[in-house]
Design a protein around this motif. Structure first.
Motif, mmCIF file in Angstrom:
data_model
loop_
_atom_site.group_PDB
_atom_site.id
_atom_site.type_symbol
_atom_site.label_atom_id
_atom_site.label_comp_id
_atom_site.label_asym_id
_atom_site.label_seq_id
_atom_site.Cartn_x
_atom_site.Cartn_y
_atom_site.Cartn_z
ATOM 1 N N ARG A 56 78.185 -2.446 1.315
ATOM 2 C CA ARG A 56 79.408 -3.187 1.619
ATOM 3 C C ARG A 56 80.468 -2.877 0.572
ATOM 4 N NH1 ARG A 56 77.028 -3.828 5.592
ATOM 5 N NH2 ARG A 56 76.601 -5.722 6.801
ATOM 6 N N ILE A 57 81.709 -3.161 0.900
ATOM 7 C CA ILE A 57 82.788 -3.035 -0.070
ATOM 8 C C ILE A 57 82.497 -4.018 -1.202
ATOM 9 C CG2 ILE A 57 85.274 -3.251 -0.456
ATOM 10 C CD1 ILE A 57 85.602 -2.754 2.605
ATOM 11 N N GLY A 58 82.226 -3.475 -2.377
ATOM 12 C CA GLY A 58 81.929 -4.323 -3.529
ATOM 13 C C GLY A 58 80.461 -4.479 -3.850
ATOM 14 N N GLY A 59 79.569 -3.949 -3.016
ATOM 15 C CA GLY A 59 78.140 -4.106 -3.313
ATOM 16 C C GLY A 59 77.277 -3.763 -2.125
ATOM 17 N N VAL A 60 76.315 -4.640 -1.828
ATOM 18 C CA VAL A 60 75.421 -4.459 -0.688
ATOM 19 C C VAL A 60 75.432 -5.725 0.159
ATOM 20 C CG1 VAL A 60 73.949 -2.764 -1.832
ATOM 21 C CG2 VAL A 60 73.422 -5.198 -2.059
ATOM 22 N N ALA A 61 74.877 -5.623 1.368
ATOM 23 C CA ALA A 61 74.986 -6.713 2.329
ATOM 24 C C ALA A 61 74.235 -7.967 1.897
ATOM 25 C CB ALA A 61 74.475 -6.252 3.698
ATOM 26 N N MET A 62 73.079 -7.774 1.263
ATOM 27 C CA MET A 62 72.264 -8.922 0.859
ATOM 28 C C MET A 62 71.400 -8.510 -0.315
ATOM 29 S SD MET A 62 69.666 -8.814 4.110
ATOM 30 C CE MET A 62 70.957 -8.267 5.227
ATOM 31 N N ASP A 63 70.918 -9.480 -1.046
ATOM 32 C CA ASP A 63 70.089 -9.175 -2.204
ATOM 33 C C ASP A 63 68.700 -8.721 -1.759
ATOM 34 O OD1 ASP A 63 69.380 -8.887 -4.825
ATOM 35 O OD2 ASP A 63 69.697 -10.977 -5.393
ATOM 36 N N LEU A 64 67.977 -8.145 -2.672
ATOM 37 C CA LEU A 64 66.612 -7.708 -2.387
ATOM 38 C C LEU A 64 65.737 -8.909 -2.097
ATOM 39 C CD1 LEU A 64 66.272 -5.090 -5.266
ATOM 40 C CD2 LEU A 64 66.622 -4.592 -2.845
ATOM 41 N N PRO A 65 64.862 -8.806 -1.098
ATOM 42 C CA PRO A 65 64.000 -9.949 -0.760
ATOM 43 C C PRO A 65 62.897 -10.141 -1.800
ATOM 44 C CG PRO A 65 63.416 -8.061 0.571
ATOM 45 C CD PRO A 65 64.624 -7.656 -0.215
ATOM 46 N N LYS A 66 62.279 -11.285 -1.759
ATOM 47 C CA LYS A 66 61.171 -11.578 -2.664
ATOM 48 C C LYS A 66 60.023 -10.594 -2.421
ATOM 49 C CE LYS A 66 58.138 -15.378 -4.121
ATOM 50 N NZ LYS A 66 57.758 -16.802 -3.876
ATOM 51 N N GLY A 67 59.488 -10.035 -3.507
ATOM 52 C CA GLY A 67 58.397 -9.073 -3.399
ATOM 53 C C GLY A 67 58.819 -7.706 -2.911
ATOM 54 N N TYR A 80 74.678 -9.189 -6.506
ATOM 55 C CA TYR A 80 74.548 -7.972 -5.711
ATOM 56 C C TYR A 80 75.874 -7.579 -5.066
ATOM 57 C CZ TYR A 80 74.427 -11.237 -1.748
ATOM 58 O OH TYR A 80 74.741 -12.213 -0.837
ATOM 59 N N LYS A 81 76.933 -8.330 -5.411
ATOM 60 C CA LYS A 81 78.246 -8.054 -4.837
ATOM 61 C C LYS A 81 79.308 -8.466 -5.833
ATOM 62 C CE LYS A 81 78.486 -8.689 -0.506
ATOM 63 N NZ LYS A 81 78.538 -9.271 0.840
ATOM 64 N N ALA A 82 80.432 -7.736 -5.832
ATOM 65 C CA ALA A 82 81.500 -8.012 -6.783
ATOM 66 C C ALA A 82 82.190 -9.334 -6.481
ATOM 67 C CB ALA A 82 82.523 -6.878 -6.757
ATOM 68 N N ASP A 83 82.608 -9.999 -7.544
ATOM 69 C CA ASP A 83 83.393 -11.229 -7.391
ATOM 70 C C ASP A 83 84.861 -10.833 -7.318
ATOM 71 O OD1 ASP A 83 84.342 -13.765 -7.301
ATOM 72 O OD2 ASP A 83 83.857 -14.272 -9.388
ATOM 73 N N HIS A 84 85.274 -10.364 -6.156
ATOM 74 C CA HIS A 84 86.630 -9.834 -5.957
ATOM 75 C C HIS A 84 87.107 -10.302 -4.589
ATOM 76 C CE1 HIS A 84 89.897 -6.929 -5.286
ATOM 77 N NE2 HIS A 84 89.843 -6.648 -6.584
ATOM 78 N N PRO A 85 88.376 -10.673 -4.464
ATOM 79 C CA PRO A 85 88.845 -11.221 -3.179
ATOM 80 C C PRO A 85 88.755 -10.249 -2.009
ATOM 81 C CG PRO A 85 90.674 -10.876 -4.709
ATOM 82 C CD PRO A 85 89.420 -10.749 -5.496
ATOM 83 N N LEU A 86 88.706 -8.929 -2.280
ATOM 84 C CA LEU A 86 88.618 -7.963 -1.186
ATOM 85 C C LEU A 86 87.184 -7.570 -0.858
ATOM 86 C CD1 LEU A 86 91.643 -5.595 -1.951
ATOM 87 C CD2 LEU A 86 91.521 -7.544 -0.403
#
Length: 588
Positions: free
Chosen positions: A353-364, A481-487
């Motif tokens: 995604r713009i700024g990182g990835v869609a979701m964090d890595l799952p448990k395990g 897992y994602k930037a703290d940015h308004p865009l």
């Protein structure tokens, strides 16, 4: 042998040098978000400038890309010369370890430039593509005809006044007279393709290979001119897979265009997301968190393994060895199982995604990956015995389809095809992105540049990918897992549920997309098949004004005639297998 230096700390001011040596008074330097030296040069000086840069003591050896943009609806052009259409030449220097971008402004009533096929043979297809999609003529081109669109197509699709969707036209119909025109256009006229008879008392002997043939790996046709079974000429015919990926970028928000990128090299999955989101992040000034960078590298290398495993199996299969592909596809499915457990999808995960990835890595998340990287090296050793040490494979591929480093550069070859000639050039090492400078891995090379060596380089690349993934496993940082940015799109869910401002941001970014500042940025990555670049132009809106996708396979297929003249038809099958192309990567 060309050296592979690190970045030059104080590169020579090439703009001043060009102005002084070639006496160019009206050279304009354009600042860009990517930091690549970008110069507007007068049309009459184009050949002189390109010739000088190529023959410079520290030359720009490769024509990395050649494209154009319709400027007529662009608003934010402050400081730029008047231009209806702009032709862009992107050159790459291995000795300088830097790029230069040259722009030539054209008016709508005079769309013509001299060809540069005499400087770089790879310019042939690039110039044909620009003429096909923009209507810009390259004077002196040896064979200026449509390359992507059908010969009967009306108009030039990447112009702003050309429709993008079928719903913008009248319902499709094919009356009898139009059907006759279309059928007549399909007739194969050898002279129209630049073919000639060997002598006055001989006739043409042709073989159509494709557009539906298992060994061409997609909708792709090669018109073969034969003398018995010897290939006199081979002319690739592309465009059957064209879906208007660049045109569609003008109708999608910056965020919703991400799934389109998965479908370019559809075997590379999220590897295709990476140059696109990196380019958007350059335009928007977004800094990606360290955890997101490591996740991206890990997923990209997993997709490199998936792509190379498919290549390895089909390479052996095309040459006649049936067993390996079944084993290798089992291993490829294991990669997809891992990607699915992380992203929820397999081949086309659209995970970045713009700024990182869609979701964090799952448990395990690490258990299955660790099992796989412990398992794969032993399998690769077995495949070496099964394929690389097989005497039939060696006889069919060693010395076949060979080219030198100089020829590879002249034809804009990158990736394993370039490294198989002995040049240790890998973008992850030469110009690290996404934190690749922190990883320990080698650059596999070979010596002969033939079919066998191109396969051998990719096999060793898989072992290096395993090394990189292990380092991701052992050094995965904590944090967002994602930037703290308004865009950044979409913003983290926890914040969306916490305050109304972030909820509004989420609604706007997802519904209409982020508004990216006006500017230009090109980002290149070492993709599965070579160098893949996204060159984005923003006009300060919610969509890209122009998206240029520079793919490796487009340049590589152009080499086919050179590689197979004088070879047998069976050799051509081995050559095609060794190139490792995907037609969606060619046609876009």
């Amino acid at each position: 042998m060309i050296a592979n230096p690190g970045p030059i700390d104080h590169p020579q001011d090439i703009a001043q040098e060009l102005a002084e040596r070639l006496r160019i008074a009206d050279l304009i330097v354009q600042p860009t978000a990517d930091g690549i030296t970008t110069l507007w040069i007068p049309r009459l000086q184009l050949r002189a400038v390109l010739d000088y840069l190529k023959r410079h003591p520290s030359p720009y050896q490769m024509l990395f890309d050649l494209t154009a943009v319709d400027e007529r609806q662009r608003v934010h052009r402050h400081g730029l010369p008047e231009s209806d259409f702009t032709v862009i030449y992107h050159l790459l220097s291995f000795t300088r370890n830097e790029d230069i971008r040259l722009k030539v402004a054209l008016s709508e009533d005079d769309l013509a430039l001299p060809t540069v096929c005499g400087l770089w043979p790879s310019a042939n297809w690039y110039e044909r593509e620009v003429w096909d999609l923009f209507g810009i003529v390259f004077e002196g081109h040896p064979h200026l005809r449509r390359i992507i669109m059908p010969p009967t197509w009306e108009g030039h699709p990447l112009r702003k006044d050309h429709y993008a969707r079928a719903t913008e036209r009248e319902p499709f119909g094919l009356p009898d007279e139009r059907q006759d025109i279309e059928q007549n256009a399909l007739r194969f006229v050898p002279e129209d393709w630049g073919m000639s008879r060997r002598s006055e008392d001989t006739d043409f002997m042709f073989l159509n290979m494709g557009p539906n043939h298992p060994s061409v790996h997609g909708a792709f046709r090669i018109a073969l001119q034969l003398d018995g079974e010897e290939i006199v000429n081979a002319l690739p015919d592309i465009g059957y897979h064209h879906r208007g990926a660049e045109k569609m970028s003008e109708r999608q928000s910056w965020h919703t265009y991400i799934p389109y990128t998965d479908r370019i090299d559809y075997l590379g999955g999220s590897m295709n997301n990476l140059p696109y989101v990196l380019a958007v992040e350059k335009l928007a000034g977004i800094k990606v968190p360290e955890r997101a960078e490591v996740i991206r590298v890990m997923i990209a290398e997993l997709y490199r393994l998936a792509s190379h495993l498919l290549f390895y199996g089909t390479f052996a299969q095309d040459i006649g060895q049936m067993s390996p592909i079944f084993y290798m596809f089992i291993d490829r499915e294991k990669v997809f199982d891992i990607v699915e457990s992380i992203s929820g999808a397999r081949m086309h995960s659209s995970y970045f995604r713009i700024g990182g990835v869609a979701m964090d890595l799952p448990k395990g998340w690490d258990r299955r990956i660790r099992e796989f990287v412990d398992y794969l090296p032993g399998r690769l050793d077995d495949y070496d015995k099964l394929v690389m040490q097989n005497s039939t494979i060696k006889r069919r591929t060693q010395g076949v389809g060979a080219y030198s480093t100089e020829e590879a550069i002249a034809w804009s070859a990158t990736g394993a095809g370039l490294r198989a000639t002995g040049l240790a050039w890998d973008y992850r090492k030469a110009r690290p992105y996404s934190g690749y400078q922190h990883y320990e891995f080698e650059i596999p090379t070979a010596e002969h540049g033939d079919c066998y060596d191109r396969c051998a380089v990719r096999v060793e690349e898989m072992r290096q990918s395993v090394r990189i993934i292990r380092q991701c496993l052992d050094n995965m940082p904590e944090g967002p897992y994602k930037a703290d940015h308004p865009l950044t799109t979409p913003p983290p869910k926890t914040r969306t549920l916490h305050d109304i401002e972030t909820l509004i941001q989420h609604f706007l970014n997802v519904s209409w997309g982020p508004v990216v500042p006006a500017g230009e940025a090109c980002v290149t990555v070492e993709a599965t098949k070579g160098l893949n670049a996204y060159y984005l132009t923003s006009d300060g809106g919610g969509m890209s004004y122009r998206t240029r996708i520079r793919t490796p396979s487009f340049a590589h297929l152009q080499m086919i005639p050179m590689l197979c003249r004088g070879m047998m038809v069976a050799d051509l099958i081995a050559i095609l297998a060794s190139i490792d192309f995907v037609m969606a990567d060619v046609d876009r």
